[in-house]
Design an enzyme around this catalytic site. Sequence first.
Site, PDB file in Angstrom:
ATOM      1  CG  ASP B  63      46.714  38.656  46.740  1.00  0.00           C
ATOM      2  OD1 ASP B  63      46.387  39.192  47.802  1.00  0.00           O
ATOM      3  OD2 ASP B  63      45.836  38.342  46.010  1.00  0.00           O
ATOM      4  CG  ASP B 104      48.259  39.840  39.444  1.00  0.00           C
ATOM      5  OD1 ASP B 104      47.394  39.100  39.775  1.00  0.00           O
ATOM      6  OD2 ASP B 104      48.987  40.295  40.404  1.00  0.00           O
ATOM      7  CG  HIS B 148      29.350  43.262  27.277  1.00  0.00           C
ATOM      8  ND1 HIS B 148      27.882  43.325  27.568  1.00  0.00           N
ATOM      9  CD2 HIS B 148      29.970  44.231  27.819  1.00  0.00           C
ATOM     10  CE1 HIS B 148      27.604  44.059  28.331  1.00  0.00           C
ATOM     11  NE2 HIS B 148      28.797  44.915  28.382  1.00  0.00           N
ATOM     12  CB  CYS B 190      25.468  37.316  25.830  1.00  0.00           C
ATOM     13  SG  CYS B 190      24.980  38.472  27.126  1.00  0.00           S
ATOM     14  CB  SER B 218      22.414  42.244  35.622  1.00  0.00           C
ATOM     15  OG  SER B 218      21.047  43.083  35.790  1.00  0.00           O
TER      16      SER B 218
END
Lengths: 680, 286
Positions: B63, B104, B148, B190, B218
């Site tokens: 992490d 974070d 997107h 896209c 999807s």
Amino acid sequence: MRLHKLPRAMKLASYLESKHFRTAAGLLIKRTRIIGFFLYALATVGFFILPREDISRSSYFDENALMTGLATRQFDDAVTVNRVAMALRDLDQSEAISVIDKELSKIGLEVYQQNFSALLPIALVQQSTPTISGRNIYGILRAPRASTTEALILSAPFHTRDGTSNVYGIATMLSLANYFKTKNYWAKDLVFLFTSEGELGTEAWMDAYLGQQMPGIVASSLQGHSGSIQAVFNLELESPLFDYAEIVVGGTNGILPNLDMVNVVAHLCLVEGIQTTFHSPWSSRPTYQQSLMGMLLFGAHLAPGLPTGNHALFLRHRIDAVTIRGVGKTQQRRGTETQNVIPLGRAMEGIVRSFNNLLETLHHSLYFYLLPSSWRFVSIAFYTPPFGLFLLPLVLEALKQWLVARVPDILLPTQPSSTLGTPNKLPLPFSRLLALLLVSFGSGGFLCYLPALACTHLGHITLTWLVAGLLCICGVSVLVPLLLGFTVMDYEWRIMKCFKLLLLVIMLAAFAVLNFPLAVCLALCLSLPCTITQPSGLSSKHTHWLSQISLLLSSPPMWVLYFCALYTFSLSAPSADLNDVIVDSITMAMTGVAMAYNAWHLLGCWLYWAMCLCVWPLWMMAWSLSCHQLVCSPKEEGCGPSKEALQSEGLDEGDQKGLRHSKDLQVFEGSPSPTSHMAS
Amino acid sequence: MRLSCCALFIVSLWTVCKAVSSKSTHTNNWAVLVCSSRYWFNYRHVANTLSMYRSVKRLGIPDSNIILMLSDDMACNARNPRPATVFNNENKAINVYGDDVEVDYRGYEVTVENLIRVLTGRLDSSVPRSKRLLTDDRSNILIYMTGHGGNGFLKFQDSQEISNAELAAAFEQMWQKKRYNEILFLIDSCQAASMFKLFYSPNIIASSSSRVGEESLSHHPDTDIGVHIIDRWTYYALEFLEGVSPASQVTMENFASALPSDTPLLSGAIFSLPLLEKRMYDPPLL
């Protein structure tokens, strides 16, 4: 001096004196009727091609956040639906309310009731008392893990629009409430609303919820409140077995919900195997004729702007709302009572879940559209141009009248005006225009506000008194110009007509934005009367009488009667007695007027106001104009404006000659060889 | 940490560059995982990012070496029928929002400015170490972005955009400040290929889920939760990663061939070859 350095007025004057302008003006004045006819034909063709498959567009979901139909729908509680329906059958309203109260409390919702009463200004024939009182009951399902900022309303009235009991609609809503309470994914509050007395109950509840106050409705304030309303779904089922689900979208004053909402409802009904319809039973792959019929019926239902369901009232506040109505009874009873109700319940579950997914109000899709069928739409970009073409002949006619009124200036290029470069000023007949406006809008005002005055003094008035009073006012308004018989100069009436036509165009354009089907109806009714009226003296007495009678027959009250007659005739059996049909249509017209008046005072529809103060005055202007008498024929000498009028405008002798009508006017009245006159 | 556990990040060049690349020159691995969307209907982007986070952690990056940027509004969304969970498959086999997810940058902290600051290291002194990309010239970084996008930009939380030029400039700054050895840039959105079109810094491999002009779709919806639950490119990438363990000797070529062609991906996944010798050529592999 270079032309582009001249001030604008001088450039205009030089253009007005140019040969180009003279040719164009001559063409316009001679051929107005033909150009107008051509434009009307083009507009009609434009309207008729709208429902075609290649012009109208296929509906699509514009808001991706809806995610319609993605979640499985599992509502299957026929037991509860049947049980509640049995319990509610044949109960009167107060007993039904107590049953619903018990059910909602059992489910675990917050239950509240609201009393209301409404004083109808015009008592309709069927009622005994003018005061209607009732009670609404509603339950709120709070969102389990969200704060109460938004709400979805699921409404079922006690009676459907036709007056039958909405027992199965209420039962479906209650069993949906029972089912929804077990789910943990609601981000908005769900309010299950059961209203009485049709639109009045819904208006009373909505006003109390939104903090408004309509005069005439007295309602107790709501004790239970939720967030801002995102959407309203109204369910009306006459019987558990139905052939189609009619999706009623029209709102008061022609306001429509977002097209996405209509698509969600149509899509989910389709997925659940329920056929949808908009006022006509053809919805899947309709032919052109069916699409055209669908579009016309859609417009016909939208045009009056009166509420077509409980959802219509919410649309006035820009809250997307829709009514789903089960129509048609299957001839054969096969299967169970709830075989249609359960799929519809599942469709409702999907619809509410879709709207639950939303984070913002719908803002992507259209608000101005026409629906020929469930899955095609005509957007405003397509239906406005034909309407514009329809209005163009009116503008051209107005322009023609203005030009003819100023013919001498156009015809005599060698006559310089007193001040270099500015066109001659024509004295506008302000007093006549003012008188015209006063008479028209005054009578409209009387039509509009006199019933209210009578109501305050008498409490309420019956339908017959209202209609009698309105007809009296109409009759008096019609007789006054006829008996007074004003005289008018040629140029004066032309300017009055130009003014009237421009006012008509502005009014129709304004209505086109507010309620498009209404604008189309008004354009059809008013265009021709306003275009062809002229005062007596221009044509033979016979023709003038004929035109006046046809003007009377095309007055707004007569048009209301014609539409009602058309409606009654289309619905009546072929063998029905003609007298009965006429009586029915007259009764319908009278009831329609009363409904419009009541809707104006109680439900916020402006149809009555618009008819009285926009449509009637314009018709009155046309009527007044036709009642004027031409004081002298344009062909005679000395027919121009008086010396005093000229001097008040600051024009001198030299200009008077120019302003006097000369026989050159014949050029524009159709005599041959105009070019020889204009070649100078 | 065994060097071979980062076999995933070993560059596999074609015949000319093979000799150069067979030796790895890094000593530590980092990951920057960015989900640039918010709102319930973008559930799949959060599921994408959390799945990559899970795979990357399982393969050995701790992490402290991962910067995870998420809007984090899915698990506790009022619309979530399974509160406090995020799934990446309809079978709901793995809750990727398990007990040990360290986000974070969450919520409205996921901005373009914060991403550029993290990459270039220009952070205010008050920013804690867990929110810094403390890389050096021997660090290999995996940068995964999803959301997107369009031709030349990626949309950040419905109000901002990051352009391909900005990203290229950020990477050049990193190169000049010697903040990376090699970067593996993965993007699932896209028209994703447009995002690495302008890169001009060396030692970057980029892989995108679709070409310019194409949409990334999807993979499947979850009909119980009522959302699309994972994107196609990430689904197939994860399928590949599930078969990788710290001991395996897979190469980039394997990864590239594991991502399927236009069907069933329904878009063209592109790999850009690294720009080691300042040569820029970009043949689409699939």
